[in-house]
Design a protein around this motif. Structure first.
Motif, short mmCIF file in Angstrom:
data_model
loop_
_atom_site.label_atom_id
_atom_site.label_comp_id
_atom_site.label_asym_id
_atom_site.label_seq_id
_atom_site.Cartn_x
_atom_site.Cartn_y
_atom_site.Cartn_z
N ARG A 89 -8.09 -23.08 10.26
CA ARG A 89 -9.43 -22.50 10.44
C ARG A 89 -9.35 -20.98 10.55
N GLU A 135 -25.19 -32.87 10.53
CA GLU A 135 -23.91 -32.21 10.85
C GLU A 135 -23.47 -32.56 12.27
N ASP A 136 -22.17 -32.45 12.52
CA ASP A 136 -21.70 -32.67 13.89
C ASP A 136 -21.90 -31.42 14.75
N VAL A 173 -22.68 -26.95 14.42
CA VAL A 173 -22.81 -25.69 13.69
C VAL A 173 -22.21 -24.62 14.58
N THR A 225 -19.94 -21.07 13.29
CA THR A 225 -20.28 -19.79 12.65
C THR A 225 -21.45 -19.95 11.67
N GLY A 226 -21.63 -21.17 11.15
CA GLY A 226 -22.70 -21.41 10.17
C GLY A 226 -22.21 -21.26 8.74
N LEU A 227 -20.96 -20.85 8.56
CA LEU A 227 -20.45 -20.57 7.21
C LEU A 227 -20.34 -21.84 6.36
N LYS A 250 -23.45 -24.35 18.49
CA LYS A 250 -22.83 -23.24 19.24
C LYS A 250 -23.52 -21.96 18.77
N ARG A 281 -17.10 -23.05 23.66
CA ARG A 281 -15.86 -23.72 24.09
C ARG A 281 -15.53 -24.79 23.06
N PHE A 282 -14.27 -25.16 22.94
CA PHE A 282 -13.88 -26.18 21.97
C PHE A 282 -14.14 -27.57 22.55
N VAL A 283 -14.99 -28.32 21.87
CA VAL A 283 -15.39 -29.63 22.39
C VAL A 283 -14.92 -30.76 21.47
P1 IMP Z 1 -18.69 -23.40 10.95
O1 IMP Z 1 -18.52 -23.23 9.46
O2 IMP Z 1 -18.00 -22.31 11.70
O3 IMP Z 1 -20.11 -23.56 11.38
O4 IMP Z 1 -17.82 -24.66 11.34
C1 IMP Z 1 -18.29 -25.90 11.46
C2 IMP Z 1 -17.11 -26.86 11.58
O5 IMP Z 1 -16.10 -26.36 12.48
C3 IMP Z 1 -17.58 -28.15 12.17
O6 IMP Z 1 -18.05 -29.04 11.18
C4 IMP Z 1 -16.32 -28.64 12.87
O7 IMP Z 1 -15.51 -29.34 11.98
C5 IMP Z 1 -15.59 -27.39 13.29
N1 IMP Z 1 -15.79 -27.06 14.71
C6 IMP Z 1 -16.36 -25.93 15.19
N2 IMP Z 1 -16.37 -25.94 16.54
C7 IMP Z 1 -15.81 -27.11 16.92
C8 IMP Z 1 -15.55 -27.71 18.22
O8 IMP Z 1 -15.85 -27.17 19.30
N3 IMP Z 1 -14.96 -28.93 18.19
C9 IMP Z 1 -14.61 -29.57 17.04
N4 IMP Z 1 -14.84 -29.04 15.82
C10 IMP Z 1 -15.43 -27.82 15.76
#
Ligand code: IMP
Length: 179
Positions: free
Chosen positions: A73, A98-99, A101, A103-105, A130, A150-152
């Motif tokens: 990542r 989605e599970d 969001v 950064t939203g990227l 987040k 925080r990482f969940v």
């Molecule tokens: P984004 O592109 O940064 O919005 O990333 C979204 C993706 O990052 C999600 O679909 C998850 O797979 C992963 N992710 C981001 N934060 C967490 C977390 O706290 N726990 C588990 N996966 C996460």
């Protein structure tokens, strides 16, 4: 509580209650229409099954698989579609399930791809948000919970493919991912 969790944020009961509330809101907003629930594998599947069963409007399901180009990542949002939808979404009312969001990227990429297929509407529904971590402005219409930075894990969310089956959402102890 699982020994690798620092704290439980939401219990299964709280989660199911909140999903039912959200399903009621969505069912009201889409009254008389059919929704296409486009779920991003795999984390959102647990959220999807409860949400879909609580909807009172008709719904179709389809699934998208995303592969990250950077396993660590290190480059968030650099993704590609590893498993595409089976169905055509042209003219449909699409809800992207989605599970989380962050950064939203990832969602920005997905929404770009899906909007090119000319759905009638395209709306985001996420289990966790987040919001303070957002790097790009993404319209999130429906969310179950906003969470701190925080990482969940749990209720579908993983760390290295583990913890998805935990019935609650909790903060993972930092020692686990700093090993
Ligand atoms: P984004 O592109 O940064 O919005 O990333 C979204 C993706 O990052 C999600 O679909 C998850 O797979 C992963 N992710 C981001 N934060 C967490 C977390 O706290 N726990 C588990 N996966 C996460």
């Amino acid at each position: 509580m699982h020994e690798d969790l620092e704290k439980v944020l939401f219990t299964r009961e709280q989660i199911l209650h909140r999903i039912r509330e959200l399903a009621e809101e969505i069912s009201g907003d889409y009254q008389g229409r059919e929704v296409m629930l486009v779920t991003v594998l795999k984390g959102a599947v647990f959220f999807l099954t409860h949400l879909a069963q609580s909807l009172t409007i008709p719904a179709r399901l389809d699934f998208l698989g995303i592969a990250s180009f950077s396993p660590g990542r290190a480059l968030p949002g650099v993704v590609r579609i590893a498993k595409d939808l089976d169905q055509d979404i042209q003219g449909m009312d699409v809800l992207v399930v989605e599970d989380i969001v962050d950064t939203g990227l990832t969602l920005r990429y997905l929404l770009n791809v899906l909007s090119g297929r000319q759905p009638n509407s395209l709306v985001v529904c996420t289990f966790l948000d987040k919001a303070t971590r957002r790097l790009v402005d993404i319209p999130v219409k429906y969310r179950c919970f906003e969470i701190p930075d925080r990482f969940v894990v749990g209720f579908g969310l993983d760390y290295d493919q583990r913890y998805r089956t935990l019935p609650c959402v909790g903060i993972l102890k930092s020692q686990i991912y700093q090993k």
